[in-house]
Enzyme design. Structure first.
Site, mmCIF file in Angstrom:
data_model
loop_
_atom_site.group_PDB
_atom_site.id
_atom_site.type_symbol
_atom_site.label_atom_id
_atom_site.label_comp_id
_atom_site.label_asym_id
_atom_site.label_seq_id
_atom_site.Cartn_x
_atom_site.Cartn_y
_atom_site.Cartn_z
ATOM 1 N N GLY A 32 41.347 98.325 60.261
ATOM 2 C CA GLY A 32 42.593 98.809 60.848
ATOM 3 C C GLY A 32 43.392 97.570 61.199
ATOM 4 N N ALA A 227 53.957 80.102 55.574
ATOM 5 C CA ALA A 227 54.766 80.920 56.481
ATOM 6 C C ALA A 227 55.860 80.057 57.106
ATOM 7 C CB ALA A 227 53.886 81.502 57.580
ATOM 8 N N GLY A 250 43.574 91.667 54.627
ATOM 9 C CA GLY A 250 43.391 91.263 56.021
ATOM 10 C C GLY A 250 43.992 89.906 56.347
ATOM 11 N N ALA A 251 44.561 89.220 55.342
ATOM 12 C CA ALA A 251 45.117 87.885 55.612
ATOM 13 C C ALA A 251 46.244 87.970 56.648
ATOM 14 C CB ALA A 251 45.647 87.270 54.318
ATOM 15 N N ASP A 253 46.752 90.160 59.030
ATOM 16 C CA ASP A 253 46.258 90.446 60.389
ATOM 17 C C ASP A 253 45.599 89.194 60.985
ATOM 18 O OD1 ASP A 253 47.069 93.052 59.861
ATOM 19 O OD2 ASP A 253 45.104 93.587 59.068
#
Ligand code: ATP
Length: 311
Positions: A32, A227, A250-251, A253
């Protein structure tokens, strides 16, 4: 005091190494977006609370047990009989291309309401982290996000657009009204238009519009290109860490966990982004959404040379 509170849907996750239609063995875990962030922060030593609804079933017990085992506070999470715990299936299709199938419609988590989440913000945490997935789950979760965002806590939103749950117009209509309550906005470069005003048409305009609206930092994720972080004072670009890619799920998150950890530790923008690309790299270099995330003492593990043995 809780450092970060978050809420959303966490599902049982089954992973196949090959195409699901061929059968075979699958590995069971949980996944999640918000709980991935919660685990990432807990591993870095922060006090984190996750709130959500799971079904009255064994997958729900697995979700709660996993979060407890990871040191995440689940005091306000609860079992709800109106639906099952959601299920997520991953199949490695070719190379590192992973296909995801959701079984979450009508899940217990789709009944999450403001009555579930507001008590979890009392006393107020230092930060609240929400994602754009939760308002897509249904009207009650959407109201929960809006109510929590207005609670006066410093809010981070990760846009996290999921095309299987809603279309871009629906997402923009739900997310743009949240902007006045947000301090930190995290988005992939192709998601900024879902949160910025429609009048802004370039990335620079979108970032400027969000900062003008009172957002204090806008962080743009660019996958393997790293980023960029923007505040009203500065813009910093940080390249991704070079790692062997094992599983990219999942990177984003993991990146958010690192970024918020840096924020809690009062690091400057460069330091926050450095920690974020580091935790993001841990996620892509290890299997699973959150299993490979670093503890604080492991943060410099990527500086060890290739094929090292740590003794
Ligand atoms: P997801 O939805 O799969 O969790 P995302 O699209 O939200 O991912 P990305 O931009 O893919 O997020 O990745 C977040 C961060 O993780 C990147 O900014 C980068 O720092 C790191 N990252 C992603 N891919 C790689 C890669 N191939 N190598 C190293 N770092 C990566």
């Amino acid at each position: 005091m809780i450092d970060v509170a978050t809420f959303g849907e966490t599902m049982a996750a089954l992973r196949a190494d090959g195409p699901i239609r061929l059968g075979g063995t699958m590995r069971l875990s949980v996944a999640g977006a918000e709980s991935n962030v919660a685990i990432g922060l807990a591993r870095l030593g922060h006090r984190v609370r996750w709130t959500g609804l799971v079904g009255r079933d064994e997958p729900g017990e697995l979700v709660l047990r996993t979060l407890r085992a990871e040191g995440v506070d689940v005091t306000h999470a609860r079992v709800d009989s109106r639906g099952p715990t959601g299920l997520l299936l991953f199949e490695r299709r070719i190379g590192d291309v992973v296909r995801v199938t959701y079984h979450r419609a009508g899940s217990a988590a789709s009944y999450l309401s403001s009555g579930d989440v507001l008590p979890a913000l009392d006393p107020p945490p230092r930060l609240l982290h929400v994602t754009g997935i939760t308002p897509a789950l249904g009207p009650a979760p959407a109201s929960a996000v809006a109510a929590a965002a207005r609670s006066g806590v410093r809010v981070c939103l990760d846009v996290n657009y999921r095309s299987r749950l809603w279309d871009r117009d629906q997402a923009a209509a739900a997310l743009r009204p949240l902007v006045p309550s947000l301090s930190v906005v995290v988005a992939s470069d192709d998601e900024l238009d879902l949160i910025a005003p429609p009048t802004a048409t370039t990335e620079a305009d979108r970032v400027a519009a969000l900062l003008d609206a009172g957002v204090t930092e806008v962080v743009v994720k660019r996958g393997a290109a790293g980023a960029t972080g923007h505040t009203t004072r500065e813009t910093v670009h940080t390249p991704a860490r070079r790692v062997r890619v094992v599983d990219v799920v999942g990177a984003g998150d993991a990146f958010v966990a690192g970024y918020l950890s840096g924020l809690l530790d009062d690091l400057d923008l460069t330091g926050r982004l450095d920690r974020a690309v580091t935790t993001g790299a841990f996620a892509v270099a290890s299997p699973g959404d959150w299993e490979g995330l670093p503890t604080r003492s492991e943060l410099d593990l990527l500086d060890t040379g290739p094929e090292s043995t740590l003794r």
